[in-house]
Design an enzyme around this catalytic site. Sequence first.
Site, PDB file in Angstrom:
ATOM      1  N   CYS A  98      -8.059   6.280 -22.726  1.00  0.00           N
ATOM      2  CA  CYS A  98      -8.679   7.312 -23.224  1.00  0.00           C
ATOM      3  C   CYS A  98     -10.556   6.545 -23.136  1.00  0.00           C
ATOM      4  O   CYS A  98     -10.027   5.303 -23.712  1.00  0.00           O
ATOM      5  CB  CYS A  98      -8.567   7.380 -24.846  1.00  0.00           C
ATOM      6  SG  CYS A  98      -9.262   8.778 -25.655  1.00  0.00           S
ATOM      7  N   SER A 105      -0.147  12.994 -29.444  1.00  0.00           N
ATOM      8  CA  SER A 105      -0.358  12.767 -28.300  1.00  0.00           C
ATOM      9  C   SER A 105       0.690  11.660 -28.311  1.00  0.00           C
ATOM     10  O   SER A 105       0.136  10.435 -29.207  1.00  0.00           O
ATOM     11  CB  SER A 105      -1.711  11.554 -28.570  1.00  0.00           C
ATOM     12  OG  SER A 105      -2.725  13.083 -28.585  1.00  0.00           O
ATOM     13  N   LEU A 106       1.811  11.404 -28.066  1.00  0.00           N
ATOM     14  CA  LEU A 106       2.683  11.058 -27.514  1.00  0.00           C
ATOM     15  C   LEU A 106       2.999   9.862 -27.056  1.00  0.00           C
ATOM     16  O   LEU A 106       2.917   9.009 -27.341  1.00  0.00           O
ATOM     17  CB  LEU A 106       4.195  11.554 -28.116  1.00  0.00           C
ATOM     18  CG  LEU A 106       5.913  11.183 -28.071  1.00  0.00           C
ATOM     19  CD1 LEU A 106       5.642   9.857 -29.447  1.00  0.00           C
ATOM     20  CD2 LEU A 106       6.921  11.479 -28.196  1.00  0.00           C
ATOM     21  N   HIS A 107       3.047   9.795 -25.902  1.00  0.00           N
ATOM     22  CA  HIS A 107       2.389   9.008 -24.242  1.00  0.00           C
ATOM     23  C   HIS A 107       3.398   8.573 -24.423  1.00  0.00           C
ATOM     24  O   HIS A 107       3.343   7.581 -23.800  1.00  0.00           O
ATOM     25  CB  HIS A 107       1.428   8.912 -24.822  1.00  0.00           C
ATOM     26  CG  HIS A 107      -0.111   9.558 -24.886  1.00  0.00           C
ATOM     27  ND1 HIS A 107       0.412  11.015 -23.691  1.00  0.00           N
ATOM     28  CD2 HIS A 107      -1.056   9.864 -25.540  1.00  0.00           C
ATOM     29  CE1 HIS A 107      -0.854  11.412 -24.596  1.00  0.00           C
ATOM     30  NE2 HIS A 107      -1.513  11.175 -25.625  1.00  0.00           N
ATOM     31  N   CYS A 164     -12.464  13.619 -22.112  1.00  0.00           N
ATOM     32  CA  CYS A 164     -13.150  13.221 -22.803  1.00  0.00           C
ATOM     33  C   CYS A 164     -14.042  12.322 -23.106  1.00  0.00           C
ATOM     34  O   CYS A 164     -12.884  11.153 -22.885  1.00  0.00           O
ATOM     35  CB  CYS A 164     -12.302  13.878 -24.071  1.00  0.00           C
ATOM     36  SG  CYS A 164     -12.156  15.522 -24.424  1.00  0.00           S
ATOM     37  N   CYS A 172     -14.857   7.745 -31.229  1.00  0.00           N
ATOM     38  CA  CYS A 172     -12.905   8.061 -32.395  1.00  0.00           C
ATOM     39  C   CYS A 172     -12.859   6.217 -32.217  1.00  0.00           C
ATOM     40  O   CYS A 172     -13.028   5.053 -31.811  1.00  0.00           O
ATOM     41  CB  CYS A 172     -12.349   8.067 -30.874  1.00  0.00           C
ATOM     42  SG  CYS A 172     -10.325   8.757 -31.620  1.00  0.00           S
ATOM     43  N   CYS A 214     -12.278  23.100 -25.822  1.00  0.00           N
ATOM     44  CA  CYS A 214     -12.049  21.931 -26.785  1.00  0.00           C
ATOM     45  C   CYS A 214     -12.900  21.411 -26.784  1.00  0.00           C
ATOM     46  O   CYS A 214     -13.965  21.230 -26.037  1.00  0.00           O
ATOM     47  CB  CYS A 214     -10.894  20.971 -25.223  1.00  0.00           C
ATOM     48  SG  CYS A 214     -10.413  19.541 -25.921  1.00  0.00           S
ATOM     49  N   GLU A 221     -19.039  15.505 -26.582  1.00  0.00           N
ATOM     50  CA  GLU A 221     -19.128  16.598 -25.681  1.00  0.00           C
ATOM     51  C   GLU A 221     -17.449  18.032 -26.090  1.00  0.00           C
ATOM     52  O   GLU A 221     -16.986  17.730 -26.724  1.00  0.00           O
ATOM     53  CB  GLU A 221     -18.056  15.993 -24.603  1.00  0.00           C
ATOM     54  CG  GLU A 221     -18.445  14.606 -23.899  1.00  0.00           C
ATOM     55  CD  GLU A 221     -17.618  13.298 -22.644  1.00  0.00           C
ATOM     56  OE1 GLU A 221     -16.759  14.603 -22.567  1.00  0.00           O
ATOM     57  OE2 GLU A 221     -18.268  12.569 -22.610  1.00  0.00           O
ATOM     58  N   GLY A 265     -12.879  12.225 -30.544  1.00  0.00           N
ATOM     59  CA  GLY A 265     -12.209  11.643 -31.692  1.00  0.00           C
ATOM     60  C   GLY A 265     -10.699  12.516 -32.353  1.00  0.00           C
ATOM     61  O   GLY A 265     -10.293  13.022 -31.456  1.00  0.00           O
ATOM     62  N   GLU A 266     -10.880  11.947 -33.598  1.00  0.00           N
ATOM     63  CA  GLU A 266      -9.889  11.769 -34.270  1.00  0.00           C
ATOM     64  C   GLU A 266      -9.549  13.207 -35.166  1.00  0.00           C
ATOM     65  O   GLU A 266      -9.960  12.799 -35.426  1.00  0.00           O
ATOM     66  CB  GLU A 266      -8.531  11.289 -34.751  1.00  0.00           C
ATOM     67  CG  GLU A 266      -7.723  11.423 -35.331  1.00  0.00           C
ATOM     68  CD  GLU A 266      -6.390  12.308 -34.887  1.00  0.00           C
ATOM     69  OE1 GLU A 266      -5.602  12.926 -35.903  1.00  0.00           O
ATOM     70  OE2 GLU A 266      -5.773  11.338 -33.785  1.00  0.00           O
ATOM     71  N   ASN A 290      -5.606  10.490 -17.030  1.00  0.00           N
ATOM     72  CA  ASN A 290      -6.994  10.331 -16.170  1.00  0.00           C
ATOM     73  C   ASN A 290      -6.997   9.281 -15.415  1.00  0.00           C
ATOM     74  O   ASN A 290      -7.081   7.956 -15.923  1.00  0.00           O
ATOM     75  CB  ASN A 290      -7.984  11.031 -16.514  1.00  0.00           C
ATOM     76  CG  ASN A 290      -8.124  12.259 -16.709  1.00  0.00           C
ATOM     77  OD1 ASN A 290      -8.133  13.051 -16.445  1.00  0.00           O
ATOM     78  ND2 ASN A 290      -7.558  13.129 -17.591  1.00  0.00           N
ATOM     79  N   CYS A 314      -6.786   4.379 -28.047  1.00  0.00           N
ATOM     80  CA  CYS A 314      -6.251   4.355 -27.310  1.00  0.00           C
ATOM     81  C   CYS A 314      -6.562   3.563 -26.011  1.00  0.00           C
ATOM     82  O   CYS A 314      -7.426   4.255 -25.462  1.00  0.00           O
ATOM     83  CB  CYS A 314      -6.270   5.825 -26.666  1.00  0.00           C
ATOM     84  SG  CYS A 314      -4.856   6.323 -28.803  1.00  0.00           S
TER      85      CYS A 314
END
Length: 373
Positions: A146, A241-243, A360, A139, A132, A119, A186-187, A317, A143
């Site tokens: 995600c 991406s800390l979160h 994503c 992935c 993007c 995507e 993906g990472e 999301n 997470c």
Amino acid sequence: MIQREELPVIDKASEKTHEGFVPAFDKEGRIDIKSLNEQEILDLLLKLGQPKFRAKQIFGWINKGVENFEEMRNIPRSLIDELNKKCYISVAAIEKKQVSLYDGTVKYLFRLNDGEYVESVLMKYHHGYSLCISTQVGCKMGCTFCATGRSGFTRSLTPSEMICQIEKAEKDCQIRVSNIVLMGMGEPLDNFYNVVRFIQLVTSDDGLNIGVRHISLSTCGLVPRIYDLAEYNFGLTLSVSLHAPNNTIRSATMPVNKKYPVEELLQACRYYAEKTKRRISFEYAMISKVNDMDECAHELGRKLKGMLCHVNLIPVNNVVETDYRKSNKDRLESFVKILEKYSVTATVRRTLGSDIDASCGQLRGKHIRKGGV
């Protein structure tokens, strides 16, 4: 059939720059020519007994987005036949496309040469168009908030497959992409050398010529690779991406934190900022009653104080498979004000494409569930 050992992997003129990159081959043993730089294409052509000037011609055609060798109008038929036997050109076909009625954001589901799907999201800002892109099919990171990670991991993308996403979006919308965000499926740092090669190709004067300061790379925190990326000193923006402000919360939502805890991650980020003189962007998905409380903001502010950084708060999301819900407006505003007390700048990300599965992994996941793969 061309053998792998016949082609040099490393450009000897700048060995460190290309260290670790290995070109891809398809099932027929043909090399992914779109992922090669001009020097590597020259080396290939010299082995085929071709004059040097053909390398610049072919490299130029590839960077114009041709999808087959027959489109290279100034290349002799005999060489085209030889290239078809020994090389292939990556393509990305539009499988599905969604356009937001709210803001014009475009979500693409691309089908690759081998039938896999990735995507991309095209967003319009006042400064131009940002795309993007994905760096992997699926992935590994898992997470919990995600959608991509829930579909599992299939493989990493080649540099050419990343470039194809840009070219196809530009051609479809008749626009020029000015900013690239490696934040799709993906990472990126788990596909390190392919991503490095992608950056080198996409910023080339003879390539898409996108300035490196117009490229952002998002990572969930693969600490060793952050140090590696700093050594290349590209000058791109690193988004982390800390979160969460601590290991307890972060480990519950991001499995990678069990291997690379917050303290090690932030130490690597400080090194990156000091080495590159580039501000770190910390992505922080605000999840109601999970990481959006005032005490989380205070803890985060204390840990980031003094670092060259910015915090990007993201209303999470709503993912079907979880019960996570986005924080309300009051929580977002309170979080920003608390961080400012520690001289840490923070903003709330503008939400785009909320009506088109712009998160994503959502579009691919639906396509798979409906039997499209």
